[in-house]
Design a protein around this motif. Sequence first.
Motif, short mmCIF file in Angstrom:
data_model
loop_
_atom_site.label_atom_id
_atom_site.label_comp_id
_atom_site.label_asym_id
_atom_site.label_seq_id
_atom_site.Cartn_x
_atom_site.Cartn_y
_atom_site.Cartn_z
N HIS A 197 -12.89 -2.67 1.95
CA HIS A 197 -11.50 -2.55 2.37
C HIS A 197 -11.34 -1.55 3.53
CE1 HIS A 197 -7.01 -2.02 1.08
NE2 HIS A 197 -7.17 -1.79 2.36
N HIS A 241 -4.13 5.31 6.97
CA HIS A 241 -5.01 4.34 6.30
C HIS A 241 -5.44 3.28 7.30
CE1 HIS A 241 -6.57 1.14 3.96
NE2 HIS A 241 -5.50 0.39 4.06
N GLU A 261 0.82 -1.21 0.00
CA GLU A 261 0.00 0.00 0.00
C GLU A 261 0.87 1.28 0.00
OE1 GLU A 261 -2.51 -1.18 3.28
OE2 GLU A 261 -4.18 -1.67 1.96
N HIS A 299 -8.82 0.36 8.62
CA HIS A 299 -10.00 -0.46 8.25
C HIS A 299 -11.00 -0.41 9.42
CE1 HIS A 299 -6.43 -3.00 6.57
NE2 HIS A 299 -6.73 -2.09 5.67
ZN LIG Z 1 -5.65 -1.66 3.79
#
Ligand SMILES: [Zn+2]
Length: 396
Positions: free
Chosen positions: A177, A112, A98, A114
């Motif tokens: 995601h 980032h 990522e 989840h």
């Molecule tokens: Zn991720």
Amino acid sequence: MKEIDNLIAVSRKYGADSRFVIAGGGNTSYKDTTHLWVKASGHALATIDEEGFAVMDRARLDAMATKTYPADAAEREAQVKEDLSDANLTRGRRPSVETSLHNCMNFSYVVHLHPTLVNGLMCSVTAEKRCAELFPDALYVAYTDPGYTLFKKVYDAIGQWKAQRGSEPQVIFLQNHGIFVAADTVAEIDAIYEDVMTKLEALVAPLPEGETPVCDCVSEVLPAIRQILSRGGRGLKTLQVTKNALVDEFLANPKGVLTPFSPDGIVYCKSEYIVVDGENKAAEAEEKIEAYVTRRGHTPKVLLIKGIGLVAVGDNAKNARVITEVFLDAMKVAFYARSFGGEHGMEPAWIDFIDNWEVENYRRTVGAGGARGTRLPARRRPNRSTRWPETIAPSS
Ligand SMILES: [Zn+2]
């Protein structure tokens, strides 16, 4: 450097909060014009320090965006990994796939995650529509296979956004995601997350709470199942049982959680789960486990047993705990998704890609002497756990 201290602080803050981070998921970064500091694999956000960040050459990362890679997924990802490694100025600290996504968001800090609530929306049938209504200034990206394909799709979508709006998105929602949030200050990152969470919290029904009674049959059924799962050279398994009001929701109607919601879910829990709902539990479990092993070549990670609860099958106690945590999160996601029209699990082709990717990575890792794979199937470790009765403490 003050900015790196800020990065460490923001990483630890979200990493320690279970509303945002489950089982070590998510990553963070800071960038200046020439370098990117991005979380390296194997470090937990909650406890990260400066050594937990790989330092990347941004010029080399930028070049990856316009390079032509092979069409074959395995070949492409292998080359991408090479290029990431060439851009890495801190050998031994492995940047995630990522990393390129972090690099292409043109703000100093990127967080980032989840989060369960966000994925309640992102794994629902109305994800795109509700996202546009609730967060008109955010970019929504439909599901794409992880790795370079996803990066390229996001990169192109940002380019289009820029052409249309003259600015760059600070929030990117990824279907099935999670979310990327970018800003030039950590305070602004916090403000954006606060806004997202507040809006979503107001829309979802509260999770069912409290422990619920377990069937007396557990003391017979569980050792029998553990024996079935551990026989024939499969390695001694550790089972962890969870029974509470949330689990009961899905024992009554497991359909909502039988399809995985995200690639991470598959990595920890695999893509197929066993439901045992008849009277003769041990016999039914045996038949279903043997059929599963024959079909898939590995033992199941998750069983849902009526009257008993969610049963996580780990290679050791720690592994069983992580599987429990990840599957409970999937149940929460499924529950929240009801407030957005119902759950939308991963589609068969998406699941196939992850299943194959794991196999492919495993094969390659074995071939390379175990040095390079990133998404290993849980490796068989010598079992360090104690006997069954001590290791099945129910958790909520
Ligand atoms: Zn991720």
